[in-house]
Design an enzyme around this catalytic site. Sequence first.
Site, PDB file in Angstrom:
ATOM      1  N   HIS A 132       0.817  -1.215   0.000  1.00 10.92           N
ATOM      2  CA  HIS A 132       0.000   0.000   0.000  1.00 10.92           C
ATOM      3  C   HIS A 132       0.852   1.266   0.000  1.00 10.92           C
ATOM      4  O   HIS A 132       1.903   1.351   0.628  1.00 10.92           O
ATOM      5  CB  HIS A 132      -0.941   0.013   1.221  1.00 10.92           C
ATOM      6  N   HIS A 141      12.281  -1.206 -12.058  1.00 10.73           N
ATOM      7  CA  HIS A 141      12.062  -2.644 -12.265  1.00 10.73           C
ATOM      8  C   HIS A 141      12.034  -3.319 -10.897  1.00 10.73           C
ATOM      9  O   HIS A 141      13.027  -3.305 -10.168  1.00 10.73           O
ATOM     10  CB  HIS A 141      13.197  -3.209 -13.118  1.00 10.73           C
TER      11      HIS A 141
END
Length: 206
Positions: A132, A141
Amino acid sequence: MQQVIIIGASGHGKVVADTILQSGDRVRGFLDDNPELGESFIGFPVLGTVDQFVDYPDTKFVVAIGNAKIRENIVEKLAGVSWYTAIHPRAVISFLDTSIGEGTVVMADAVINAGAKIGNHCIINTGAVVEHDNRIEDFAHISVGAKLAGTVHVGKGTWIGIGATVKNNVEICEECMIGAGAVVVKNILSKGVYVGVPATYKQEVR
């Protein structure tokens, strides 16, 4: 059904192709500058070099290259094209205040939880967890099986290695490389390669 051309005929390109197909869209083919490629790759046509993108104005594109700098250079070269965002149907993405930028690839079994913001042309690889309120900047990446706890900020072009873990409320600056299996427990504010448990500076990014 959308038609997509993949930039980069490689192992990563195979996984991106599968993600596109699993999503119900069509792979039109690949563009790649490797002169040793034949006329096809994994059953799809090799349509030419990257510069030949201009021949396909009606098609969407996605860059399937792991190296962030190369990915960014190609995106700049293809300015003005329509980008495809590839999200595998087995990815778990919260409906609550999340966003995923254009050209980003989200692989199978990745988890993106509430409040997370993913930039453009990122890779959220197989089984990665983006918790979150994370903020993942463009061209980052997040590798296979990496886990980012809540409220983590990953800078532009940074690579979080396979199986790495980042604790909550940590900031990692742009253009870093976090090694495989590393554990990041505090802010990283200088570019470089960081490895170990806990992660410490090893060398400049090459």
